[in-house]
Design a protein around this motif. Structure first.
Motif, PDB file in Angstrom:
ATOM      1  N   GLY B 190       9.842  -8.182  -2.263  1.00 60.63           N
ATOM      2  CA  GLY B 190      10.165  -7.030  -3.076  1.00 60.63           C
ATOM      3  C   GLY B 190       8.871  -6.508  -3.640  1.00 60.63           C
ATOM      4  N   SER B 191       8.973  -5.698  -4.653  1.00 63.90           N
ATOM      5  CA  SER B 191       7.761  -5.136  -5.225  1.00 63.90           C
ATOM      6  C   SER B 191       7.594  -5.620  -6.647  1.00 63.90           C
ATOM      7  CB  SER B 191       7.818  -3.616  -5.219  1.00 63.90           C
ATOM      8  OG  SER B 191       7.956  -3.161  -3.911  1.00 63.90           O
ATOM      9  N   PHE B 192       6.350  -5.680  -7.034  1.00 66.70           N
ATOM     10  CA  PHE B 192       6.037  -6.094  -8.390  1.00 66.70           C
ATOM     11  C   PHE B 192       5.076  -5.063  -8.955  1.00 66.70           C
ATOM     12  CE2 PHE B 192       3.253  -8.125 -11.441  1.00 66.70           C
ATOM     13  CZ  PHE B 192       4.155  -8.777 -12.267  1.00 66.70           C
ATOM     14  N   CYS B 193       5.309  -4.691 -10.170  1.00 69.91           N
ATOM     15  CA  CYS B 193       4.472  -3.652 -10.723  1.00 69.91           C
ATOM     16  C   CYS B 193       4.240  -3.926 -12.200  1.00 69.91           C
ATOM     17  CB  CYS B 193       5.178  -2.320 -10.508  1.00 69.91           C
ATOM     18  SG  CYS B 193       4.346  -0.972 -11.231  1.00 69.91           S
ATOM     19  N   TYR B 194       2.972  -3.876 -12.588  1.00 69.11           N
ATOM     20  CA  TYR B 194       2.630  -4.142 -13.976  1.00 69.11           C
ATOM     21  C   TYR B 194       1.668  -3.060 -14.452  1.00 69.11           C
ATOM     22  CZ  TYR B 194       0.532  -6.443 -18.020  1.00 69.11           C
ATOM     23  OH  TYR B 194       0.080  -6.723 -19.280  1.00 69.11           O
ATOM     24  N   THR B 222      12.798  -6.357  -7.355  1.00 70.07           N
ATOM     25  CA  THR B 222      11.729  -5.530  -7.881  1.00 70.07           C
ATOM     26  C   THR B 222      11.624  -5.791  -9.375  1.00 70.07           C
ATOM     27  OG1 THR B 222      12.162  -3.865  -6.207  1.00 70.07           O
ATOM     28  CG2 THR B 222      10.944  -3.136  -8.135  1.00 70.07           C
ATOM     29  N   LEU B 223      10.399  -5.909  -9.814  1.00 75.06           N
ATOM     30  CA  LEU B 223      10.171  -6.163 -11.234  1.00 75.06           C
ATOM     31  C   LEU B 223       9.085  -5.210 -11.702  1.00 75.06           C
ATOM     32  CD1 LEU B 223      10.533  -7.919 -13.782  1.00 75.06           C
ATOM     33  CD2 LEU B 223       9.019  -9.592 -12.762  1.00 75.06           C
ATOM     34  N   ILE B 224       9.411  -4.400 -12.681  1.00 74.71           N
ATOM     35  CA  ILE B 224       8.420  -3.459 -13.201  1.00 74.71           C
ATOM     36  C   ILE B 224       8.260  -3.698 -14.696  1.00 74.71           C
ATOM     37  CG2 ILE B 224       7.850  -1.014 -13.551  1.00 74.71           C
ATOM     38  CD1 ILE B 224       9.529  -0.387 -11.116  1.00 74.71           C
TER      39      ILE B 224
END
Lengths: 446, 480
Positions: B190-194, B222-224
């Motif tokens: 998935g995607s990870f965004c910080y 996905t975790l933002i």
């Protein structure tokens, strides 16, 4: 998710006791109906909050209180009843005490030729053929536990029959008085109204708690309208504040018929009204308007379901709630438009006024539509008294209390003004401010 | 009107993204047990906390029942027939785009994803997820300069385990619901965004999901995280090949907005919807939730749902910080035998929080479209405001549109408004357009686009155009 409902041993034993009782003069088909419903209730049990429709209505107190069938003849005199019914100046009044017909407290002036208004128990014997096609056919006991329970204990209630092309001008007043005598009494009144083609009548159903006390009224009303019939229904629920009240109104409408209902629900510790309208033939119109008020720790619920089964029907719903104290209110309205029910015009509005910090409201207006040529809408609001308007009223010299009271009344009266019959409208108009003042003095003591 | 014709025309509409890519894949055997989960975790070279978390979720999932309350009907899913892990076969994760299998790049090229950075031109940073693994993330360096972490989830687990451990499952716990628990146990990528404190992300971030292999279930996560005062706009797109079997897609998206942060999350969901008889298509059972954890924070969900055989999705916002704002804009189009049960939840916990819900449902053919929403204002959340509007449009007399909102208010200083309506396109509107020279089809398309305008204008430009086109394509010939 269906949870297995609760049936306490008490209800099981009450049921079997009732079944063993000599059925008196009740015809065989009534007994069969009771047995079928009793068996169904034993399967269904009381609904729990896991049932979607009962998520916000906890009936545990009803289940746990050792209610037993109401005593046959409590003593109520005409004088005691008078203040609660005189407003109607009734010329046709059927009175039931704890669910049993009381001929002494009833008034029946001359009705037009062929019209029947009387006790259901008597009518089952005398006019069995009028009742058999309808009784228990419209209120669904297959999946509604309280309807099943009522049907299983079906014993007495009101029966009104209008032959084709008749008109009863004066409203028929059906009064259910509960008068607990220190026992937790349960009553299962049943009302059946059969309006023949092109007939016209007005009925008021009134529920009164004469003394404060614990009791439970579980009523089922079935209304069957023939072609072109016009029927005005009113419901006044003023049960005692400790009482439980569950009412189911099932309406079956024929072609081009018109059903209008106005309700005012103010009483009960837990009061729930279900209205199931079936627009079973083309061109029928169903209008439901209701006002519900609750304060203290009251719980009030309105659950409607309008089933547009055929094309060109119209339905209108307007329900308003005023909640104060620690009260909770539920509005659950569903409009179902079946496939091919074209040119349906359905509207539903629910407005709620929260007067105190601790009051809670749950509103779930639902549309379920399987046809495309329709006009359907719903709206729901939850709010409080408009500050600007309050300010305006105060600037005109009213004190805060009066301003609030006036606005609360105005909120409710929008609905009352639709009532066609003068005396009924006046009664509703009279009750609302009385209730409002009482609520204010309870919720905001000086 | 020859509406029957219209529906037949609609049936002829072809799903443009239905091709498959013959790519060598490495897949786990079908079925689910603790070994498979250990295998996924080992494949990803995950730290032990991840494996434990997965196993905990799996054990909890075993005790759960599949939810039945949604207004959708489908045959029972055999969870043991699903492949829980499939990855394009590569020696190792590519270091740069140049190393990515050209076949894969070509696939994304076909989908119109500017993966090989048609670079500066497109200006969108993309993370592409192919079956179970993330294949490429573009613009990474550029974003890294600002301190923004945008990478595949598996990469984040390797490089930023502390962040993952801190936030994973805080919005959607592993035991949240049946599909979320399943996802927690088996999610592969998935995607990870910080976004760090005070940073305004200069470009749209985007994830592109594609299911390629047969029988596979896609479970991405996905975790933002938007730190104090930051801003990010995020796009998500999805497609899948045409297959006669149903495939399961059970994703979880978690958004966390801290003080004064803003997250915009947009989805254009175009999974394969199945053929006109309801054969095949994706079961899209997704849990999306954001939390406005800080004061004055803001989360907005915008979704355009046109694909999937069945959609079951309620992007929600928990408004915990005072004065925070939650928004939900949705267009859901169902045609043929598609079913959608979608909506949102707005949970007001903080004071003076506001939420807006705009939902547009369009049903054609034999499709069923349901809006289900919850607005809940808790006792301590004083001065809250919610406005909800959900409108449905019916095209054809065999489809259905349903609205099930639920409103719960527990204090006297909050205001809630809800309105909903259901109609078909007015004959008079079509007549007007036609007498101005538009064909019936163009008229419908114009009216439907107008109907959806409020939602489209919330989408970033490129997506709005894409969404509009998608809708037009799917609507082709609905009205004769």
């Amino acid at each position: 998710m269906k949870d297995i409902g609760l049936v306490t041993d008490l209800y099981r034993s009450e049921l079997s006791r009732f079944e063993r009782e000599p059925a008196g003069t009740m015809p065989a088909w009534v007994q069969q109906l009771r047995q079928a419903a009793g068996a169904r209730f034993a399967d269904l049990g009381f609904p729990t909050t896991h049932h979607e429709e009962w998520r916000h209505t906890d009936v545990t107190p009803i289940v746990e209180n050792p209610f037993s069938c109401a005593k046959r003849r409590p003593d109520i005199t005409k004088a005691e009843l008078e203040p609660a019914v005189s407003w109607a100046g009734p010329r046709h009044q059927l009175t039931f005490v704890n669910g049993h017909f009381s001929p002494l407290l009833s008034v029946l002036e001359r009705l037009p030729q062929g019209v029947i208004a009387g006790s259901l128990a008597d009518s089952c014997t005398i006019s069995s053929n009028f009742l058999e096609p309808h009784l228990g056919r419209h209120a669904n006991y297959e999946d509604q536990a309280f309807v099943a329970l009522n049907t299983a204990f079906l014993n007495d209630g009101a029966f009104v029959y209008l032959p084709p092309n008749t008109m009863v001008e004066e409203p028929i007043f059906v009064v259910f008085v509960s008068c607990p005598n220190g026992e937790a009494a349960i009553s299962h009144p049943r009302v059946l109204i059969v309006a023949g083609p092109s007939s016209r009548a007005t009925v008021i159903e009134s529920y009164l708690g004469l003394k404060d006390g614990l009791y439970f009224t579980n009523v089922v009303t079935e209304v069957v309208l023939g072609e072109e019939a016009v029927f005005d229904h009113h419901l006044l629920q003023q049960e005692s504040r400790a009482a439980y009240h569950i009412a189911t109104l099932a309406v079956h409408q024929g072609r081009n018929s018109t059903f209008t209902s106005h309700s005012l629900a103010l009483g009960g510790a837990l009061a729930r009204t279900e209205v199931h309208g079936l627009l079973a033939d083309e061109g029928s119109t169903c209008t439901l308007r209701g006002l519900y008020g609750a304060t203290g720790r009251q719980h009030v619920g309105i659950h409607t379901r309008i089933d547009h089964a055929k094309p060109r029907c119209t339905s209108r719903q307007l329900y308003k709630g005023i909640l104060s104290g620690h009260a909770s209110g539920v509005f659950h309205g569903r409009i179902l438009v079946r496939q091919d029910a074209h040119e349906t015009d359905a509207r539903q509005t629910n407005n709620n006024l929260l007067l105190s910090e601790d009051a809670v409201v749950h509103t779930t207006p639902q549309l379920e539509i399987f046809a495309d040529d329709v006009k359907c809408s719903h709206g729901a609001t939850v709010g409080q008294l408009d500050r600007d308007v309050l300010f305006y009223l105060r600037s005109r010299g009213l004190d805060l209390e009066d301003a609030r009271r006036l606005m609360t009344q105005a909120f409710g009266s929008e609905l009352i003004r639709f009532i066609a019959h003068d005396r009924i409208r006046n009664r509703f108009t009279e009750l609302l401010p009385r209730w409002t003042s009482q609520t204010y003095s309870e919720s905001f003591p000086a | 009107m020859a509406e029957g014709n219209g529906i037949r025309d609609l049936a002829r509409y072809e799903y443009k993204y239905g091709f498959t890519t013959e790519i060598e894949a490495e897949a786990a055997p079908p079925g689910l047990n603790e070994d498979i989960i250990r295998l996924i975790s080992a494949k990803k070279n995950e730290p032990s906390f991840m494996l434990e978390w997965r196993l905990k979720a799996y054990r909890h999932w075993l005790t759960m029942k599949e939810p039945q309350w949604a207004n959708v009907h489908y045959l029972p899913i055999d969870y043991q027939a699903i492949v829980y892990y499939s990855a394009p076969k590569t020696e190792r994760r590519p270091k740069s785009l140049a190393e990515v299998d050209p076949l894969l790049l070509a696939t994304y090229g076909k989908l119109g994803i500017p993966l090989s950075e048609q670079e500066v031109l497109a200006g969108v940073a993309v993370d592409a997820v192919f079956d179970s693994v993330s294949v490429a993330t573009t613009y990474k360096e550029h974003l890294a300069k600002l301190g923004i972490i945008f990478c595949a989830f598996s990469e984040a687990v390797q490089n930023h385990p502390e962040l993952v451990q801190k936030y994973l499952g805080t919005v959607v716990p592993d035991s949240d619901n049946f599909f979320a628990a399943l996802n927690s146990a088996v999610f592969s990528d998935g995607s990870f965004c910080y976004i760090p404190k005070g940073v305004r992300c200069p470009m749209e971030l985007s994830t592109y999901f594609r299911i390629n292999a047969p029988f596979i279930g896609q479970f991405e996560r996905t975790l933002i995280i938007a730190e104090e005062g930051s801003y990010v706009s995020y796009l998500e797109g999805c497609t899948a090949p045409m297959r006669a079997e149903h495939q399961l897609h059970a994703a979880v998206v978690e958004l966390i907005a801290l003080d004064r942060a803003q997250i915009k999350y947009a989805t254009v969901q175009n999974w394969y919807p199945g053929d006109s008889e309801g054969q095949g298509g994706i079961y899209n059972f997704v849990t999306k939730r954001g939390i406005c954890a800080g004061v004055d924070s803001r989360i907005s969900w915008t979704q355009v749902e046109v694909g999937s055989a069945i959609t079951w999705k309620y992007p929600s916002v928990v408004l915990r910080g005072d004065n925070s704002i939650g928004e939900f804009y949705s267009v859901a189009l169902t045609a043929h035998r598609q079913q959608a049960d979608t909506g949102t939840k707005m949970i007001h916990l903080g004071r003076n929080t506001k939420s807006t819900i705009v939902s547009k449902g369009i049903s054609a053919g034999y499709a069923q479209n349901t809006y289900r929403g919850l607005v809940k204002i808790l006792k301590k959340a004083t001065g809250c405001r919610n406005y909800t509007q959900c409108h449905s449009l019916l095209l054809g007399d065999r489809c259905g549109a349903h609205t099930f909102p639920s409103i719960e208010v527990q204090n006297a200083s909050s205001r809630v408004e809800h309105e909903a309506s259901t109609t078909k396109i007015g004959e008079d509107q079509i007549f007007y357009c036609r007498q101005r020279g538009l064909s019936a089809e163009d008229a419908v398309s114009l009216i439907v686009n107008g109907f959806c305008h409020e939602v489209f204008r919330e989408l970033p430009m490129e997506f709005a155009v894409e969404a509009q086109k998608l809708l037009n394509v799917r609507l082709e010939g609905t009205v004769g």
